[in-house]
Design an enzyme around this catalytic site. Structure first.
Site, PDB file in Angstrom:
ATOM      1  CG  ASN A  63      -0.428  -0.224   2.533  1.00  0.00           C
ATOM      2  OD1 ASN A  63       0.606  -0.840   2.681  1.00  0.00           O
ATOM      3  ND2 ASN A  63      -1.110   0.274   3.542  1.00  0.00           N
ATOM      4  CD  GLU A 112      -1.478   4.699   4.716  1.00  0.00           C
ATOM      5  OE1 GLU A 112      -0.981   5.531   5.503  1.00  0.00           O
ATOM      6  OE2 GLU A 112      -2.214   3.751   5.084  1.00  0.00           O
ATOM      7  CB  CYS A 135      -5.233  -1.318  -1.696  1.00  0.00           C
ATOM      8  SG  CYS A 135      -6.593  -0.507  -0.860  1.00  0.00           S
ATOM      9  CD  GLU A 154      -5.586  -5.788  -1.366  1.00  0.00           C
ATOM     10  OE1 GLU A 154      -4.893  -4.757  -1.158  1.00  0.00           O
ATOM     11  OE2 GLU A 154      -6.547  -6.089  -0.648  1.00  0.00           O
ATOM     12  CB  CYS A 177     -10.955  -2.051  -0.028  1.00  0.00           C
ATOM     13  SG  CYS A 177     -10.232  -1.487  -1.577  1.00  0.00           S
ATOM     14  CB  CYS A 189      -8.628  -4.298  -4.014  1.00  0.00           C
ATOM     15  SG  CYS A 189      -7.459  -2.991  -3.582  1.00  0.00           S
TER      16      CYS A 189
END
Ligand code: THU
Length: 133
Positions: free
Chosen positions: A46, A48, A57, A59, A90, A93
């Site tokens: 991930n 940010e 994310c 994935e 999420c 993803c």
């Protein structure tokens, strides 16, 4: 179908990628890995952002990493969450995974060495995909 050996390799690659997570805000470090059509593994973490909503994310980073390296297919994905529980990807993803097939196995792993295997269709039933266009 995914073998135990593939699961082990995927989780190992996800764990390595997780160490590169850029998560200074949530401190929730996530690693992911995919097996491309060629059989090669690709990791992602991930990433940010100070503008929080721009976070990507692990994935999606792993999938995009594989595609950017030239893979046309994604055969399986694993995600290692910063958790002793078994968390789940999420919604954004899930839709990105869906692009590469409903029956793709998705390994959900935790920091205790536990995991469970789902398919994209389990995670995102009745989904919209390339066949609908
Ligand atoms: N995150 C992932 O990398 N994958 C998920 O499936 C859920 C959430 C990241 C995004 C953010 O950096 C942090 O975890 C907390 O939401």
């Amino acid at each position: 179908m995914i073998t135990k050996a593939q699961i082990r390799k995927l989780i190992q690659t996800a764990a390595r990628a997780r160490r590169r997570a850029h998560a200074p805000y949530s401190k929730f470090h996530v690693g992911a890995a995919v097996i491309g059509g060629s059989g090669k593994l690709y990791g992602g973490c991930n990433v940010e952002n100070a503008s929080y909503g721009l976070t990507v994310c692990a994935e999606r980073t792993a999938v995009f990493n594989a595609v950017a390296a030239g893979e046309k297919k994604i055969r399986a994905l694993a995600v290692l969450f910063h958790s002793t529980r078994l968390a789940s990807p999420c919604g954004a993803c899930r839709q990105v995974m869906r692009e590469f097939g409903k029956s793709m196995p998705v390994v959900l792993a935790n920091l205790r060495g536990g995991y469970r295997v789902r398919t994209v269709d389990d995670l995102l039933p009745d989904s919209f995909g390339p066949e609908d266009l």
